[in-house]
Every structure is written in C-alpha cells, then in structure tokens.
Design an enzyme around this catalytic site. Structure first.
Site, PDB file in Angstrom:
ATOM      1  CE  LYS A  37       7.203  -6.919  -6.811  1.00 54.01           C
ATOM      2  NZ  LYS A  37       6.387  -5.839  -7.315  1.00 54.01           N
TER       3      LYS A  37
ATOM      4  CD  GLU B 180      -1.286   3.777   5.375  1.00 56.13           C
ATOM      5  OE1 GLU B 180      -1.521   3.038   4.396  1.00 56.13           O
ATOM      6  OE2 GLU B 180      -0.146   3.993   5.809  1.00 56.13           O
TER       7      GLU B 180
ATOM      8  CG  ASP C 210       4.974   4.347   2.893  1.00 64.94           C
ATOM      9  OD1 ASP C 210       5.784   4.342   3.836  1.00 64.94           O
ATOM     10  OD2 ASP C 210       3.738   4.248   3.046  1.00 64.94           O
TER      11      ASP C 210
ATOM     12  CB  CYS D  42       8.451  -3.936   1.843  1.00 67.17           C
ATOM     13  SG  CYS D  42       7.161  -2.770   1.763  1.00 67.17           S
TER      14      CYS D  42
ATOM     15  CD  GLU E 247      11.740  -8.263   4.643  1.00 66.08           C
ATOM     16  OE1 GLU E 247      10.887  -8.033   3.783  1.00 66.08           O
ATOM     17  OE2 GLU E 247      12.588  -9.147   4.565  1.00 66.08           O
TER      18      GLU E 247
ATOM     19  CG  HIS F 143       4.861 -10.262   4.971  1.00 67.80           C
ATOM     20  ND1 HIS F 143       6.007  -9.604   5.370  1.00 67.80           N
ATOM     21  CD2 HIS F 143       4.296  -9.501   4.014  1.00 67.80           C
ATOM     22  CE1 HIS F 143       6.122  -8.496   4.657  1.00 67.80           C
ATOM     23  NE2 HIS F 143       5.102  -8.402   3.837  1.00 67.80           N
TER      24      HIS F 143
ATOM     25  CB  CYS G 149       5.387  -4.214   6.011  1.00 67.34           C
ATOM     26  SG  CYS G 149       4.745  -3.429   4.503  1.00 67.34           S
TER      27      CYS G 149
HETATM   28  N1  GLN Z   1       2.271   2.883   4.778  1.00 67.28           N
HETATM   29  C1  GLN Z   1       1.934   1.677   4.100  1.00 67.28           C
HETATM   30  C2  GLN Z   1       1.181   0.736   5.045  1.00 67.28           C
HETATM   31  O1  GLN Z   1       1.453   0.731   6.192  1.00 67.28           O
HETATM   32  C3  GLN Z   1       3.160   0.990   3.564  1.00 67.28           C
HETATM   33  C4  GLN Z   1       2.819  -0.219   2.750  1.00 67.28           C
HETATM   34  C5  GLN Z   1       4.006  -0.837   2.046  1.00 67.28           C
HETATM   35  O2  GLN Z   1       5.142  -0.575   2.350  1.00 67.28           O
HETATM   36  N2  GLN Z   1       3.793  -1.680   1.091  1.00 67.28           N
HETATM   37  O3  GLN Z   1       0.344  -0.024   4.626  1.00 67.28           O
HETATM   38 ZN    ZN Z   2       6.260  -2.181   3.559  1.00 68.03          ZN
END
Ligand code: GLN
Ligand code: ZN
Length: 745
Positions: free
Chosen positions: A104, A472, A587, A630, A652, A682, A714
């Site tokens: 960032k 989601e 979150d 995260c 993480e 990732h 994540c």
């Molecule tokens: N609950 C969200 C997902 O699983 C969390 C995303 C995140 O932490 N950026 O996508």
């Molecule tokens: Zn995350």
C-alpha cells in the site's frame, strides 16, 4: 498567483488505460499500439490540465507504477530480471511470476511496487522513459510541463532488501549509490530543456524523518531546479525543510492545520515558491471557495510567491463527476472529482486575483455548505447520541462464551472453515451484470443465486468442512454490496480508481447519516442454513472497513460515522440471530491500514475503531463472532486486535510464520481462537498436504490446541474451482491428521 495540478488519474475518460494494458498483456495489440494508445491518452490528460491550470507535470503516465518507473530509470533492477529487456522485463518486474513485492502507498488504497536492493548492486541508469515523456509533452505544445519523479528519500524509505525495509544504515549506504544515478536522470531532463522538476517526497511527513540525511541528499542535488512536494500530512521538520536548496516546497494545508501554524511561526523564505495544497486531493467534496480564498489571502501576506495546488495527488479520485447523472442533484452539486478539483483551483486563483467572473461560483460554493447537511436521519443521530458504555461490551465475558458456544456448536478440535467467498466464475459475473441491467428478473436472479448456494453447501459438506459459508455469489465487492443496501451512500457508475496495475475499484461515497432500511444478507444466509445441519457463517463487512474503503462525508468525525455503520451492522447481526444463525463473521481487512500516518494519532484511531467493531458485534453470548483480517503483521497492535473482543479471528499466516510466533510470545494474554491461514490464496499453486500440515504444526507450537482453527488465508473468489478443490481437500486431510494427534495427546 499561478496554479499547478498533479496526479490527474491515469485511467482516462473511457478507462483506455486499463483496456490498453490488458489488451497488450493478452497479445491482442502490439507494443507499438500500446505506445500509440498511451501517447493519445497522455494528450488527453495534458489537454485537461491545460484547460484548468497554469502548470502541470509530464511523465505521470506510468505503464504500471511510478515507483517501478523510477527503479528502471535509476537502473535498480534485481538480478533475476537481468539482462533488462525493455517493456518485457518491465512487465515481468510488475506482474511476472517473480514480480516485485506490492504494498500500500501510504494511507491510500493504491499499491506500489517495492524497490528491491541487493548486496553489491550496481545501478545502470536509463532516463529514457522520463525524457521521452517530457519531449512528448513539449511536442504537443505544453511548454510549461514539469517532469515529475518520486524523490530520492521517499524512494529509499520505501525500498526493501531481502523482504525487509532498509535500516537507517542501509539507507545512508544506498543513498551514496542512488545519488549519481538520480543526478544522471535529472541531468538528462535538464538537457532536453526542463526548467523545473517536480519531486514527490510524501515520506517527508512520516514519523522521525532522518533530517541530516535529507539535507545531505538535497544539497547534493542543489544544482537542479527542484520543486519538492510533500503531502498526506504535515511535516515535522518544517524549519529545515524550507531551507533545503530547492526552488519550491509543496505543503498540505488540508489534512490539518499544523503546516499553517508552522508557516505562521517560522515564516517562508522569499527565494522559494510555496506550492500551497489548499484544495483537498483526497476527498470527493467541493470546497467552500470563499473560505479557501481567505486562507490563501492570509498565506499571501506571508509568502512572496505562491502556486495554488491540490493537497495531494489527484490520482486516487475518480476522473470526473460528469457521467454520474443518476446521483441526486443536491449531492451531485457538492461533489468534486479530479477534473472538478482542477476547476476549483482555477476559480480560486481568479477570485483571489479579483476577477469578477469568479465571484458567482465562489459565492455558490459557499452557499452550498450553508444549507442543511445532506441525508440527515434524526433516529440515527439519536441512536448514536444515546449510546452508553454498555453498548460496547458483550454481556458475557469471553471465557464463559467460549464454553457456551462449544456446547451449542459441538465442533471438533481444529475446526475447518473458509473465509467466505468461493470462485466468482464468468457465469456468475454475467448473471449479476444482467440483473443490474434489468435483463434478468429479480425472481430469476434469486433462483439462480439459490442454486449456486445449494451447490456450494453440498460441495462443502462433501469436502468435510466444519463451518460452512454461503459463497458470496451475490456480492461483487464486500463494501459496495453493503453500501448499495444502506442509506447515506451514493454509488458512482464510472467512479473507477486504480488499485494497482490496471486493476480498478469504485469506492462508495458516504454523503449522509448511515442506516439500514432493511435486512441485507438474511435471505441468502438463512437459505444456506436451511440446507445443512452444520453451522453456516453469516458474512458481514465490518464498520471500520466499510468506512475506510469509502469516501467519508463532509463535516462529521470518522468516529461518528463508524458508529452509525456499526449500528447498521448490529441490526443485521440481530436479524441473523433471529433467523437461527449461530456463527457470524464480521470482516475487517482495513482495520489496520486505516491507522493514521503518525503514531501520535494511533491511540485515538484505535480507540474508536475498536469500539465501532464492539458495537457492531454485540451479539448474544451463544453467537460465535468471527473476524477476518488479511495480514498478520500485528506488531504493536495485537493489544487492540484483542480488545475487539471477538471469539475467533482468521488472519494471514502462510507467508509469515516466523514473525507471528514472536508476536504471540510478546502477548501472553492472548486467549481468543485463531485461524491461521494455512495457505496463500493469492497464488494459483495448490498447496500440498505436507505444507499445510507444517503451518498447523507451527501454530500448535505457539498456541494451545483448543484455540486453533484451520482455514485458507482469505476468500477464494479470485481462484478457479480446479485450484480450490484439491487445496481444500488437502486442508481438510491435514486438519484431520492433526486432530487425531490432538485427541491422542
Ligand atoms: N469474506 C470476504 C471473502 O471471502 C473477505 C475478503 C477480504 O478479506 N478481503 O471474500
Ligand atoms: Zn482477506
């Protein structure tokens, strides 16, 4: 009084930037096409600047990231990219398999590429990009363009060696190597006619800047016509800053009043230009130009030469509000995006110069802010005003909740779960789009989402996961989804901002009091729960993250807004409980990054951030509250994380086992359940059972078994099913193996 703009978004009116890069990467266009497209875009950008301000930069239109541009121009190329082969190598450094680390940029939501130093590195400068950009601007008739570069100190301060930030010794050491290369770059620009060069030094505003080193660097560069820009905060070494041998100094007069106080106290040298950051470059609101004019006039009494500027680069604002015609006029009127900010600079300078034509607009901008604030909702204000300490405390302490929840949930040791999202495949994105465009009815849409939910519930049961999620599928973005359902938010249609590379996002705009007119997630979660005996986690985004990833409203403290959002989340928690949901995850990935740049401001921030989370999560004692973050570099903030008073947190950890062990050793009072991310989502690579077992083992050495959960680090939405299935299979197997050991022990 002149005006100067900088940081005009790279994206372009039609998001050409994104299209160009992505078409080039997928080999649909050639390097030559890309070059031409970028030149056309630069032409558009320079014309925009020219329409509003007297001075503006060249060289801002990076092909990926300005930090990377400077690495290349200085010739700081890690050996794994040798020999450097033009744009091919450039994009390998940006996004190849062994790309530079990305992180960032200060307290923005933009990610830059981290310069990487190596023992014994030799810099091989190559000023070509900046020289060509400057020449292009000149060719297009922009004689006043000033080349723009990241400054030598900021470059060093954000550099790393072997994954770690440079120590002060290393910075001093590498400054010696950097200087000759930096001089060559400046020399090349002066040689092609640059009269002034903008040098960005946002790192000057960080805590404890090494003032002697900064002085040393700038004395070494004293022969060049530099204008140093500082922004995002006030500087802590004002008297020394304004004495640097440069032609101009930029100061942020918007973040707070410290710079103004310092200027009043110490004065400003007559032989330098003050680049006065008076128009807010970070937020989307139109200024009260009458107030601004008064500020400028008082500065003008103390300073000989002033250029009016934004308070920070305009890069992280949407380009223009013109396409947002669906936003209600009273809100739209008060908005000001990047282009409009440049317009404000123009009007402000005309007004200060006594031009009658600017009078009306200045009066209008002042009147805008005199009326009733936007989106006032008295019941919400009352709710916030009536909050008492007990609203921030769960009724039953954690140790008792732990027992109650164990009883009711009956989970095995080392329970397995995921973070929420499952792959967002093309069909699901197409479905959401069609629904938004009105091409799919809401009945059909809900039916399709239900099918997806049913599939993913069955899928998780087959895998043998313990706490399930609904996937989601109905969410495009974890903040926007809620912003669309809450009052007090405006959503733009074209308000895209670069997050990194060609990636864009749209931040919602909070314009008024935030409240929840109706449940937002209950239908999907309750449906998911109806399909299984295993607990399904309700999935919410926390108040601090919703606030930090949106534009904040004018005239209100962040704390106040955070509590409003928290109450809306709390309403949702209560409705989920009423629908029989026993586990709820809130979150907060932006919890830490929202912290102010200066450490002195941390206690205030963390106090209200923790309280906002606690307010939102004041659930029944039997409801197990999870949070997710995260990152795992908790350094000095483990205490605050703990104060959030959740029952379980997932973080993480797959990339940073070592440091984490240290964190917990230094914080023995840790008593919460914790899911260490056992693999890195990732990466497309499928983790082996053994690799996952190792992370579980490492966690078991530091924390008691009854606190440990097993989960990815994540959400899985960016992954493909072919990657997710074997990864989760290995995860469940590794957890089961470890579980047998726990039971034996
Ligand atoms: N609950 C969200 C997902 O699983 C969390 C995303 C995140 O932490 N950026 O996508
Ligand atoms: Zn995350």
């Amino acid at each position: 009084m002149r005006t100067i703009g900088y940081g005009l978004p790279r994206l372009g009116e039609k998001r050409q930037y994104k299209t160009l890069l992505e078409r080039f990467w997928s080999q649909k266009i050639t390097e030559n096409d890309l070059q031409k497209g970028m030149q056309e875009l630069e032409r558009e950008r320079l014309l925009t600047y020219q329409a509003y301000v007297n001075l503006y930069p060249s060289g801002e239109l990076s092909w990926y990231d300005p930090m990377l541009d400077l690495c290349v121009a200085l010739g700081l190329i890690p050996s794994r990219f040798h020999p450097y082969k033009g744009w091919t190598s450039y994009f390998q450094m940006a996004r190849g398999a062994s790309a530079l680390e990305m992180t960032k940029w200060f307290n923005t939501n933009y990610h830059y590429l981290v310069p990487e130093w190596e023992e014994g590195v030799q810099l091989a400068p190559n000023p070509q990009f900046f020289v060509e950009q400057y020449e292009l601007a000149r060719q297009l008739g922009h004689a006043n363009a000033l080349p723009s570069l990241i400054g030598p100190y900021t470059f060093l301060a954000l550099s790393k060696e072997e994954g770690l930030s440079l120590s002060s010794d290393q910075i001093e050491n590498y400054a010696e190597r950097l200087l000759p290369a930096y001089k060559q770059l400046l020399e090349a620009l002066v040689q092609v006619g640059a009269q002034g060069i903008l040098v960005h030094e946002p790192a000057f505003v960080l805590d404890e800047p090494p003032v002697p080193l900064i002085g040393y660097l700038y004395h070494a560069l004293a022969a060049f016509p530099l204008y140093v820009l500082t922004y995002y905060e006030a500087v802590d070494f004002y008297p020394r800053l304004v004495e640097l041998p440069v032609k101009g100094v930029g100061l942020d007069f918007v973040s707070n009043t410290t710079n103004l106080q310092q200027l009043t106290q110490y004065g400003f040298p007559d032989d330098k230009v003050l680049i006065a950051g008076v128009i807010d470059g970070r937020n989307v609101w139109r200024a009260d130009l009458k107030k601004k004019a008064a500020e400028v006039e008082s500065l003008a009494k103390r300073v000989k030469e002033i250029w009016l500027s934004p308070s920070a680069p305009l890069s992280f604002l949407p380009l223009s509000k013109a396409p947002e015609t669906h936003i209600a006029p009273p809100i739209w009127d008060r908005l000001s995006f990047a282009k409009e900010k440049l317009g404000e600079l123009r009007v402000l300078s005309q007004y200060v110069a006594g031009e009658a034509s600017a009078q009306t607009e200045v009066e209008y901008s002042a009147a805008l802010w005199q009326g009733e604030p936007l989106g006032v909702h008295p019941p919400t204000r009352e709710r916030v005003a009536n909050l008492t300490e007990s609203d921030f405390v769960r009724e039953v302490p954690y140790t008792d909740r732990f027992r109650m929840q164990q009883e009711s949930l009956q989970l095995p040791p080392l329970p397995t779960t995921t973070i929420g999202s499952f792959p967002q495949t093309e069909d699901i994105r197409a479905l959401r789009k069609a629904y938004k465009e009105g091409k799919v009815s809401s009945t059909d849409y809900s039916a399709r989402i239900r099918e997806k939910i049913a599939e993913v519930i069955r899928y998780q049961e087959d895998l043998g996961l313990d706490v399930l999620v609904h996937g989601e599928f109905e969410r495009s973005d974890m903040v926007e989804y809620f912003a669309e359902r809450l009052e007090g938010f405006a959503i733009t249609q074209q308000g895209w901002v670069l997050s990194y590379g060609s990636r864009v996002y749209r931040a919602p705009i909070i314009y008024g009091d935030v409240w929840r007119p109706a449940p937002m997630t209950v239908e999907e979660i309750a449906y998911a729960q109806s399909l299984t005996k295993k607990p399904v986690k309700g999935m919410l985004t926390g108040p601090v993250t919703i606030l930090n990833w949106s534009y904040a409203p004018p005239g209100k403290s962040k704390e106040e807004v955070a509590y409003e959002i928290a109450l809306a989340v709390l309403d949702e928690v209560r409705d989920l409980e009423a629908a029989g949901i026993k586990v709820i995850q809130i979150d907060e990935p932006a919890f830490r990054e929202g912290a102010p740049l200066k450490k002195k401001d941390w206690p205030t921030y963390f106090r209200w951030a923790v309280r906002a989370f606690r307010l939102a999560s004041r659930a029944l004692p039997t409801t197990q509250i999870h949070s997710h973050m995260c990152y795992s570099e908790f350094e000095s903030i483990l205490q605050h994380i703990w104060e959030m008073d959740f029952d379980v947190v997932s973080i993480e950890a797959s990339r940073s086992k070592g440091t984490l062990v240290e964190e917990f050793r230094r914080f023995p009072q840790w008593d919460r359940q914790i899911g260490l991310g056992v693999y890195d989502i990732h990466s497309p690579a499928v983790p082996s059972r053994e690799a996952i077992a190792q992370v579980i083992e490492a966690a078991r050495r530091v924390l008691p078994d009854e606190l440990l959960w097993v989960n990815p680090d994540c959400g899985l939405k960016t992954r493909r099913w072919e990657e997710v299935t074997p990864a989760l299979t290995h995860m469940v197997e590794a957890a089961q193996a470890a579980r047998n050991q726990v039971r034996l022990a």
